[in-house]
Every structure is written in structure tokens, then in C-alpha cells.
Design a protein around this motif. Structure first.
Motif, PDB file in Angstrom:
ATOM      1  N   ALA A   1      18.275  12.987  35.056  1.00  0.00           N
ATOM      2  CA  ALA A   1      18.112  11.684  35.692  1.00  0.00           C
ATOM      3  C   ALA A   1      16.871  10.966  35.164  1.00  0.00           C
ATOM      4  CB  ALA A   1      18.020  11.850  37.212  1.00  0.00           C
ATOM      5  N   LYS A   2      15.797  11.711  34.961  1.00  0.00           N
ATOM      6  CA  LYS A   2      14.566  11.120  34.430  1.00  0.00           C
ATOM      7  C   LYS A   2      14.798  10.589  33.018  1.00  0.00           C
ATOM      8  CE  LYS A   2       9.743  12.259  33.519  1.00  0.00           C
ATOM      9  NZ  LYS A   2       8.752  13.344  33.497  1.00  0.00           N
ATOM     10  N   ASP A   3      15.521  11.347  32.192  1.00  0.00           N
ATOM     11  CA  ASP A   3      15.822  10.914  30.835  1.00  0.00           C
ATOM     12  C   ASP A   3      16.694   9.671  30.841  1.00  0.00           C
ATOM     13  OD1 ASP A   3      15.785  11.251  27.955  1.00  0.00           O
ATOM     14  OD2 ASP A   3      17.896  11.859  28.145  1.00  0.00           O
ATOM     15  N   GLN A   4      17.701   9.647  31.708  1.00  0.00           N
ATOM     16  CA  GLN A   4      18.580   8.486  31.792  1.00  0.00           C
ATOM     17  C   GLN A   4      17.819   7.245  32.270  1.00  0.00           C
ATOM     18  OE1 GLN A   4      21.836   8.211  30.766  1.00  0.00           O
ATOM     19  NE2 GLN A   4      21.339  10.202  29.882  1.00  0.00           N
ATOM     20  N   GLU A   5      16.892   7.432  33.208  1.00  0.00           N
ATOM     21  CA  GLU A   5      16.102   6.311  33.700  1.00  0.00           C
ATOM     22  C   GLU A   5      15.201   5.758  32.596  1.00  0.00           C
ATOM     23  OE1 GLU A   5      12.753   5.497  37.098  1.00  0.00           O
ATOM     24  OE2 GLU A   5      14.253   7.055  37.443  1.00  0.00           O
ATOM     25  N   ALA A   6      14.692   6.619  31.749  1.00  0.00           N
ATOM     26  CA  ALA A   6      13.840   6.176  30.647  1.00  0.00           C
ATOM     27  C   ALA A   6      14.636   5.406  29.602  1.00  0.00           C
ATOM     28  CB  ALA A   6      13.156   7.381  30.006  1.00  0.00           C
ATOM     29  N   ARG A   7      15.940   5.662  29.503  1.00  0.00           N
ATOM     30  CA  ARG A   7      16.787   4.989  28.525  1.00  0.00           C
ATOM     31  C   ARG A   7      17.242   3.601  28.979  1.00  0.00           C
ATOM     32  NH1 ARG A   7      20.440   7.951  25.074  1.00  0.00           N
ATOM     33  NH2 ARG A   7      19.429   9.856  24.426  1.00  0.00           N
ATOM     34  N   ARG A   8      17.216   3.351  30.263  1.00  0.00           N
ATOM     35  CA  ARG A   8      17.755   2.088  30.782  1.00  0.00           C
ATOM     36  C   ARG A   8      17.005   0.885  30.216  1.00  0.00           C
ATOM     37  NH1 ARG A   8      17.833   4.215  36.632  1.00  0.00           N
ATOM     38  NH2 ARG A   8      19.696   5.478  36.559  1.00  0.00           N
ATOM     39  N   GLY A   9      17.782  -0.111  29.762  1.00  0.00           N
ATOM     40  CA  GLY A   9      17.216  -1.368  29.297  1.00  0.00           C
ATOM     41  C   GLY A   9      16.679  -1.316  27.885  1.00  0.00           C
ATOM     42  N   LYS A  10      16.934  -0.270  27.158  1.00  0.00           N
ATOM     43  CA  LYS A  10      16.431  -0.166  25.802  1.00  0.00           C
ATOM     44  C   LYS A  10      17.591  -0.223  24.816  1.00  0.00           C
ATOM     45  CE  LYS A  10      12.322   2.295  27.056  1.00  0.00           C
ATOM     46  NZ  LYS A  10      11.690   3.576  27.201  1.00  0.00           N
ATOM     47  N   SER A  11      17.315  -0.786  23.646  1.00  0.00           N
ATOM     48  CA  SER A  11      18.352  -0.883  22.620  1.00  0.00           C
ATOM     49  C   SER A  11      18.527   0.447  21.908  1.00  0.00           C
ATOM     50  CB  SER A  11      17.970  -1.971  21.610  1.00  0.00           C
ATOM     51  OG  SER A  11      16.834  -1.552  20.875  1.00  0.00           O
ATOM     52  N   GLU A  12      19.588   0.516  21.110  1.00  0.00           N
ATOM     53  CA  GLU A  12      19.856   1.749  20.363  1.00  0.00           C
ATOM     54  C   GLU A  12      18.747   2.037  19.354  1.00  0.00           C
ATOM     55  OE1 GLU A  12      22.241   4.104  20.523  1.00  0.00           O
ATOM     56  OE2 GLU A  12      22.890   3.141  22.368  1.00  0.00           O
ATOM     57  N   ASP A  13      18.171   0.978  18.755  1.00  0.00           N
ATOM     58  CA  ASP A  13      17.093   1.188  17.788  1.00  0.00           C
ATOM     59  C   ASP A  13      15.878   1.833  18.445  1.00  0.00           C
ATOM     60  OD1 ASP A  13      18.591   0.085  15.767  1.00  0.00           O
ATOM     61  OD2 ASP A  13      17.792  -1.940  16.077  1.00  0.00           O
ATOM     62  N   GLN A  14      15.558   1.382  19.644  1.00  0.00           N
ATOM     63  CA  GLN A  14      14.419   1.966  20.348  1.00  0.00           C
ATOM     64  C   GLN A  14      14.697   3.414  20.733  1.00  0.00           C
ATOM     65  OE1 GLN A  14      14.119  -0.863  23.523  1.00  0.00           O
ATOM     66  NE2 GLN A  14      12.355  -1.886  22.595  1.00  0.00           N
ATOM     67  N   LEU A  15      15.946   3.720  21.062  1.00  0.00           N
ATOM     68  CA  LEU A  15      16.292   5.089  21.436  1.00  0.00           C
ATOM     69  C   LEU A  15      16.278   6.016  20.226  1.00  0.00           C
ATOM     70  CD1 LEU A  15      19.165   4.467  23.971  1.00  0.00           C
ATOM     71  CD2 LEU A  15      16.814   5.126  24.454  1.00  0.00           C
ATOM     72  N   LYS A  16      16.664   5.503  19.059  1.00  0.00           N
ATOM     73  CA  LYS A  16      16.669   6.335  17.860  1.00  0.00           C
ATOM     74  C   LYS A  16      15.260   6.720  17.455  1.00  0.00           C
ATOM     75  CE  LYS A  16      21.009   4.719  15.981  1.00  0.00           C
ATOM     76  NZ  LYS A  16      21.674   3.966  14.928  1.00  0.00           N
ATOM     77  N   LYS A  17      14.276   5.886  17.765  1.00  0.00           N
ATOM     78  CA  LYS A  17      12.890   6.200  17.437  1.00  0.00           C
ATOM     79  C   LYS A  17      12.378   7.377  18.256  1.00  0.00           C
ATOM     80  CE  LYS A  17      11.606   1.558  16.021  1.00  0.00           C
ATOM     81  NZ  LYS A  17      10.792   0.382  16.325  1.00  0.00           N
ATOM     82  N   ARG A  18      13.019   7.644  19.399  1.00  0.00           N
ATOM     83  CA  ARG A  18      12.585   8.733  20.268  1.00  0.00           C
ATOM     84  C   ARG A  18      13.015  10.100  19.763  1.00  0.00           C
ATOM     85  NH1 ARG A  18      14.523   8.704  25.964  1.00  0.00           N
ATOM     86  NH2 ARG A  18      13.177  10.502  26.064  1.00  0.00           N
ATOM     87  N   VAL A  19      13.858  10.153  18.750  1.00  0.00           N
ATOM     88  CA  VAL A  19      14.371  11.427  18.257  1.00  0.00           C
ATOM     89  C   VAL A  19      13.189  12.284  17.821  1.00  0.00           C
ATOM     90  CG1 VAL A  19      15.763  12.535  16.477  1.00  0.00           C
ATOM     91  CG2 VAL A  19      16.539  10.413  17.529  1.00  0.00           C
ATOM     92  N   LYS A  20      13.158  13.503  18.313  1.00  0.00           N
ATOM     93  CA  LYS A  20      12.049  14.400  18.009  1.00  0.00           C
ATOM     94  C   LYS A  20      12.189  14.946  16.599  1.00  0.00           C
ATOM     95  CE  LYS A  20      11.402  15.715  22.781  1.00  0.00           C
ATOM     96  NZ  LYS A  20      11.454  16.778  23.768  1.00  0.00           N
ATOM     97  N   VAL A  21      11.069  14.967  15.906  1.00  0.00           N
ATOM     98  CA  VAL A  21      11.046  15.485  14.557  1.00  0.00           C
ATOM     99  C   VAL A  21      10.751  16.982  14.628  1.00  0.00           C
ATOM    100  CG1 VAL A  21       9.871  15.359  12.339  1.00  0.00           C
ATOM    101  CG2 VAL A  21      10.212  13.276  13.684  1.00  0.00           C
ATOM    102  N   ALA A  22      11.508  17.747  13.882  1.00  0.00           N
ATOM    103  CA  ALA A  22      11.298  19.194  13.860  1.00  0.00           C
ATOM    104  C   ALA A  22       9.941  19.490  13.230  1.00  0.00           C
ATOM    105  CB  ALA A  22      12.403  19.870  13.064  1.00  0.00           C
ATOM    106  N   THR A  23       9.209  20.408  13.808  1.00  0.00           N
ATOM    107  CA  THR A  23       7.897  20.744  13.285  1.00  0.00           C
ATOM    108  C   THR A  23       8.049  21.549  12.001  1.00  0.00           C
ATOM    109  OG1 THR A  23       7.812  22.721  14.648  1.00  0.00           O
ATOM    110  CG2 THR A  23       6.844  20.731  15.558  1.00  0.00           C
TER     111      THR A  23
END
Length: 68
Positions: free
Chosen positions: A15-37
């Protein structure tokens, strides 16, 4: 059926993750992708280190067996 504490934590996290996604575009969400260390040591250096350590170990065992 009642939720277990583990299910409740997972649902709250989702639910917290879904709430953080609300109102954001796909480009903004793609930037959140975690980079493997990345490992601080490259695979070539790891192979070289393993060769030196295990090669020395094998040489020592062979010398102790045949060169008593």
C-alpha cells in the motif's frame, strides 16, 4: 480469514508503494528502478586471486607428496 502479521506487513508495504506511485508519470517511475550493486573487485581480479591462492595450495600439496 484473519491476516497473519507477515501478511499485514506485506500489505502495508504494498500500500505504501502504491501510494508513492500515485500521480506520477511512467518516466518518473522508471527512474525509481533500483540499480544492482556492483562488486568492488572485477571478476578478472577475483579469478586471478583464486588462481594464486588455490594454485599455491595445489603446488604445496604436490610438493609435500612427491618431494618428501
Amino acid at each position: 480469514m484473519a491476516q497473519t502479521p507477515q501478511q499485514r506487513r506485506a500489505n502495508l508495504k504494498f500500500a505504501k508503494d502504491q501510494e508513492a506511485r500515485r500521480g506520477k508519470s511512467e518516466d518518473q517511475l522508471k527512474k525509481r528502478v533500483k540499480v544492482a550493486t556492483k562488486s568492488p573487485i572485477s571478476p578478472i581480479w577475483l579469478i586471478l586471486l583464486a588462481f594464486v591462492v588455490f594454485g599455491g595450495l595445489i603446488f604445496e600439496v604436490i610438493s609435500r607428496i612427491f618431494l618428501r
